[in-house]
Every structure is written in C-alpha cells, then in structure tokens.
Scaffold this active site. Structure first.
Site, PDB file in Angstrom:
ATOM      1  N   HIS A  29       0.839  -1.175   0.022  1.00 38.06           N
ATOM      2  CA  HIS A  29       0.186  -0.047   0.034  1.00 38.06           C
ATOM      3  C   HIS A  29       0.867   1.399   0.073  1.00 38.06           C
ATOM      4  CE1 HIS A  29      -3.912  -1.935   1.872  1.00 38.06           C
ATOM      5  NE2 HIS A  29      -3.350  -2.586   0.818  1.00 38.06           N
TER       6      HIS A  29
ATOM      7  N   GLU B 130       1.020   3.921   1.695  1.00 32.56           N
ATOM      8  CA  GLU B 130       1.496   4.481   2.994  1.00 32.56           C
ATOM      9  C   GLU B 130       2.511   3.582   3.407  1.00 32.56           C
ATOM     10  OE1 GLU B 130      -1.750   3.590   2.013  1.00 32.56           O
ATOM     11  OE2 GLU B 130      -3.055   4.254   3.558  1.00 32.56           O
TER      12      GLU B 130
HETATM   13 ZN   LIG Z   1      -3.553   0.359   3.548  1.00 31.14          ZN
END
Ligand SMILES: [Zn+2]
Length: 154
Positions: free
Chosen positions: A57, A59
């Site tokens: 992801h 992040e």
């Molecule tokens: Zn995530």
C-alpha cells in the site's frame, strides 16, 4: 503549522503521488511522509498489483522509504503521514508503529477505513502512542480520483 492551507499542501502532494499510479491496474492511492520541518521525505503510490505484494500500500511503501532517509532508525518521530484515502488497518497500524506525529488524509473510506470510519486504530486509548488525525482534507478531489479509476474499469 496546522492551517488549512498547510493541510491542503500535504494532501496535494499525496494526490500528485497517486496520479503516477503504475499502469498495472493499481488503485491510485498516494502517500507522502513529511519530516518535522514540513519537507517531504518520501512519496509512494499504491503498488500492490505492480509488485505482487499484498502489503504494498502507498502508506507502507512511503513509511519504509521515509525511515530509510530520516536518520532515526525505524522511528518517524515528529513526521506527518499524508494520504489520499483513509488508511486501512495495516497502514494505520504501521503509522502507529512508525511513531508518526500526525496522519492527514483526504477521502473517508467507510468500507475499510481504520482511522475513524470502521475502526480507529490510531487513537485507541490502549496504545501508548496516538498520532493526531485530520481527515477529509481535499476530500472531493481525493474521492474523485479513485471513483474515476473504477468508472474507467467498468
Ligand atoms: Zn493500507
């Protein structure tokens, strides 16, 4: 530092990161980690499909890259994680573990959001470290980017 204009700047940078989504069908979600001085340390786009990695992801990629350049080991003390969509449980957990001071995000994600929508992982009172949270910054723009992506797939 917590002015609306500053928050917009943080999420706008995450939007820029999202717009360079790999042409591999990855959902355009972007994240940028800013240092305590407000300068960007690392930016990333979701690359789960591109990397064949369930943890890739935006992040997580940005937190890893930021820690590598921040100079305090794995700690991102005083840093801000800005992301276009409300983080999931994994990313919210990673933000807590990285000790970021603040999580700023654009669109709320009622189906998977773990920063206030479905869960509130980062402000659980049982945790020793709880980042400050600001959600809904440039919300319409952030939501539109993802909505356009899914509309084009249909
Ligand atoms: Zn995530």
């Amino acid at each position: 530092m917590n002015t609306g204009a500053d928050l917009d700047r943080l999420v706008r940078a995450a939007l820029d990161a999202a717009r360079v989504a790999p042409a591999t069908g990855d959902v355009p979600i972007g994240a940028v980690v800013f240092g305590p001085d407000g300068e960007p340390l690392a930016a990333a786009c979701n690359a789960r499909e591109a990397l064949g990695d369930p943890t890739a992801h935006a992040e997580v990629i940005a937190l890893r890259a930021a820690a590598a350049v921040h100079g305090d080991g794995w700690r991102l003390t005083g840093c801000t994680l800005a992301v276009t969509v409300e983080p999931c449980t994994m990313c919210a957990g990673a933000a807590v573990l990285a000790r970021v001071a603040r999580v700023v995000f654009g669109a709320w994600e009622p189906k998977t959001g773990a920063v206030g929508s479905l869960w509130d992982v980062v402000r659980d009172r049982r945790l020793g470290h709880r980042p400050e949270v600001v959600g809904g910054v440039l919300e319409a723009e952030c939501a539109a980017l993802v909505a356009e992506f899914f509309a084009a797939k249909r």
